[in-house]
Design a protein around this motif. Structure first.
Motif, short mmCIF file in Angstrom:
data_model
loop_
_atom_site.label_atom_id
_atom_site.label_comp_id
_atom_site.label_asym_id
_atom_site.label_seq_id
_atom_site.Cartn_x
_atom_site.Cartn_y
_atom_site.Cartn_z
N PHE A 260 0.79 -1.08 0.22
CA PHE A 260 -0.07 -0.22 -0.21
C PHE A 260 0.68 1.71 0.38
O PHE A 260 0.38 1.72 -0.24
CB PHE A 260 -0.43 0.13 1.34
CG PHE A 260 -1.45 -1.45 1.55
CD1 PHE A 260 -2.54 -1.96 0.70
CD2 PHE A 260 -1.69 -2.39 2.48
CE1 PHE A 260 -3.50 -2.92 0.55
CE2 PHE A 260 -1.99 -3.61 2.70
CZ PHE A 260 -2.74 -3.45 1.46
N LYS A 261 2.22 1.24 0.09
CA LYS A 261 3.16 2.29 -0.05
C LYS A 261 3.02 2.70 -1.18
O LYS A 261 2.76 2.64 -2.89
CB LYS A 261 4.41 1.86 -0.23
CG LYS A 261 4.94 1.41 1.41
CD LYS A 261 6.21 1.28 1.44
CE LYS A 261 6.90 0.68 3.51
NZ LYS A 261 8.49 0.13 3.08
N GLY A 262 2.76 4.15 -0.52
CA GLY A 262 2.49 5.22 -2.47
C GLY A 262 1.12 5.28 -2.25
O GLY A 262 0.56 6.41 -3.17
N GLN A 263 0.25 4.40 -2.17
CA GLN A 263 -1.12 4.51 -2.15
C GLN A 263 -2.15 5.01 -0.73
O GLN A 263 -2.73 5.98 -0.65
CB GLN A 263 -1.95 2.85 -2.73
CG GLN A 263 -1.67 3.26 -3.46
CD GLN A 263 -2.49 2.25 -4.34
OE1 GLN A 263 -2.72 1.94 -4.62
NE2 GLN A 263 -1.64 0.53 -4.49
N LEU A 264 -1.56 5.32 0.48
CA LEU A 264 -2.15 5.78 1.83
C LEU A 264 -1.18 5.91 2.66
O LEU A 264 0.23 5.55 1.98
CB LEU A 264 -2.67 4.32 2.81
CG LEU A 264 -3.40 3.29 1.55
CD1 LEU A 264 -3.53 1.93 2.87
CD2 LEU A 264 -5.05 3.82 1.57
N HIS A 265 -1.39 6.84 2.91
CA HIS A 265 -0.90 7.59 4.39
C HIS A 265 -0.04 7.26 5.21
O HIS A 265 -0.76 6.16 5.63
CB HIS A 265 -1.26 9.09 4.58
CG HIS A 265 -1.63 9.87 3.54
ND1 HIS A 265 -2.63 10.90 4.44
CD2 HIS A 265 -1.58 10.03 2.77
CE1 HIS A 265 -2.67 11.86 2.80
NE2 HIS A 265 -1.96 10.92 1.98
N GLY A 270 6.27 3.05 8.54
CA GLY A 270 5.28 2.07 8.16
C GLY A 270 3.54 1.90 8.13
O GLY A 270 3.36 0.55 7.34
N TYR A 271 3.70 1.71 9.13
CA TYR A 271 1.92 1.97 9.46
C TYR A 271 1.22 3.03 8.93
O TYR A 271 1.36 4.26 8.80
CB TYR A 271 2.17 2.33 11.22
CG TYR A 271 2.98 1.54 11.72
CD1 TYR A 271 2.12 0.08 12.68
CD2 TYR A 271 4.59 1.06 12.80
CE1 TYR A 271 2.65 -0.97 13.23
CE2 TYR A 271 5.07 0.35 13.50
CZ TYR A 271 3.58 -0.84 13.64
OH TYR A 271 4.29 -1.51 14.74
N ILE A 272 0.11 2.33 8.41
CA ILE A 272 -0.84 3.19 8.04
C ILE A 272 -1.88 4.07 8.97
O ILE A 272 -1.97 3.27 9.87
CB ILE A 272 -2.07 1.79 7.45
CG1 ILE A 272 -1.11 1.23 6.31
CG2 ILE A 272 -3.29 2.67 6.83
CD1 ILE A 272 -2.37 0.05 6.00
N THR A 281 -8.95 5.62 6.26
CA THR A 281 -7.37 6.26 5.99
C THR A 281 -7.30 6.98 5.67
O THR A 281 -8.44 7.55 4.94
CB THR A 281 -6.63 4.67 5.01
OG1 THR A 281 -7.57 4.27 3.99
CG2 THR A 281 -7.36 3.40 5.89
N SER A 282 -6.45 7.30 4.35
CA SER A 282 -6.60 8.64 3.80
C SER A 282 -7.15 8.83 2.48
O SER A 282 -7.46 9.48 1.70
CB SER A 282 -5.06 8.95 3.54
OG SER A 282 -4.72 7.50 2.67
N VAL A 283 -8.05 6.84 1.91
CA VAL A 283 -8.30 6.58 0.69
C VAL A 283 -10.08 6.47 1.75
O VAL A 283 -10.26 5.50 1.91
CB VAL A 283 -8.13 5.39 0.27
CG1 VAL A 283 -9.14 5.17 -1.33
CG2 VAL A 283 -6.54 6.12 -0.82
N PRO A 284 -11.07 6.94 0.77
CA PRO A 284 -12.35 6.87 1.28
C PRO A 284 -12.77 5.32 1.10
O PRO A 284 -12.30 4.78 -0.40
CB PRO A 284 -13.29 7.91 0.25
CG PRO A 284 -11.94 9.29 0.53
CD PRO A 284 -10.89 8.55 0.22
#
Length: 337
Positions: A260-265, A270-272, A281-284
């Motif tokens: 999920f790196k580069g897709q979620l904050h 490296g913890y979401i 998360t940063s993606v609804p």
């Protein structure tokens, strides 16, 4: 009326769509699956590379509500059975690729199966860092542990050692003093990385003794359990031994978030990152539960609680999304909503 987007299986080989896709099968993933199933969301759960999570390599668990004592693998087997009874589509696969930039979200299994979903619950967990010693692996669960909160009770009146120099190591050592007669904190340097408050508490505790400039070279045992550790001095390479009944490795954890790196904050480790008091998360539409976002508690029961939260939040997200879609359709057709 709302129109559901269908993915052509000719365009996407072996496509499988679900309202809720759960990635991971530890306490967080299994609990999310049960709650999503009970909400009639027909979830799909991808078991991942270690079905059942870290509890499958744990022996006695004595802090799970409702069980005075239960073996970790047995507890996870029971959770897995409950998930199947609830009607969850459980898939033995490992996700190797995800696309969270568009909806429906997409994921690809290592066998080539494509999954699409309206929401995703990430419950991939985190793994403890180990010393990578053969003897450490041999006595894991029989005197070697990575969780004082989980296993400290077994060392009442005994002598333990903790390896590490950060806040986790200091907190583990302090926690063990509630049970152990004596605790050694072994660190390869002559200063700790832990914050000043923790260091003050550490040095004020008479049960804790520092072992500076040392690293564990071997775990000693009698076949049934740990009897000590062999130490190597990091300055001159000389060896010594320390008699202990338990060794707690506290050199950090690695969250399983590479996908999920580069897709979620995420934070620097490296913890979401999630919204406070939520699993969002940063993606609804994407939620994270358990050790993949929790570096503070890391307990089965807190992971399960977050799995519950993620499923309920996914349900609310879908309900809101469907309401907006119906309203939009009504507006387009002149219908009153």
């Amino acid at each position: 009326m709302a129109v559901e987007i269908e993915i052509s299986e000719a365009a996407v080989p072996s496509a499988r769509h679900s309202k809720v896709l759960i990635i991971g099968s530890g306490p967080a993933g299994y609990t999310a699956a049960v709650y999503a199933a009970r909400a009639a969301l027909a979830p799909t759960l991808i078991k991942g590379p270690q079905p059942g999570g870290q509890l499958t390599i744990t022996t006695e668990v004595e802090n799970w509500p409702g069980d005075a004592s239960v073996l970790g693998p047995d507890l996870m087997a029971r959770m897995g059975e409950q998930v199947r009874t609830a009607g969850v589509d459980v898939v033995s696969d490992m996700i190797v690729e995800v696309d969270l930039a568009r909806t429906p979200f997409r994921a690809v299994g290592d066998g080539g199966t494509h999954y699409t979903a309206d929401t995703i619950v990430i419950a991939t967990g985190a793994s403890s860092r180990w010393l990578e010693l053969d003897s450490e692996a041999e006595y894991r669960g029989r005197g070697v542990s990575a969780c004082a909160t989980c296993d400290g009770f077994f060392y009442r009146g005994r002598v333990c050692a903790v390896v590490g120099g950060g806040n986790t190591a200091v907190e583990e050592a302090l926690y063990l003093t509630n049970f152990a007669e004596k605790v050694y904190l072994i660190h390869r340097r002559d200063t700790l990385r832990a914050d000043r408050t923790n260091q003050t508490r550490l040095h004020a505790n008479p049960k804790i003794e520092m072992v500076w400039n040392a690293e564990v070279a071997d775990v000693l045992g009698d076949g049934g359990g740990v009897t000590g550790v062999a130490l190597r001095d990091t300055r001159d390479g000389t060896f010594s031994q320390l008699a202990v009944h338990g060794l707690f490795v506290a050199i950090g954890h690695d969250p399983a978030t590479t996908l999920f790196k580069g897709q979620l904050h995420m934070d620097d480790e490296g913890y979401i990152l999630v919204t406070h008091g939520s699993t969002a998360t940063s993606v609804p539409g994407v939620f994270a539960a358990g050790d993949v976002q929790d570096k503070l508690f890391r307990q089965a029961v807190t992971s399960a609680g977050m799995g519950c939260m993620a499923a309920l939040e996914a349900e609310r997200y879908l309900a809101g999304h469907n309401a907006r879609a119906i309203a939009a359709d009504g507006a387009d057709t002149g219908m009153t909503v």
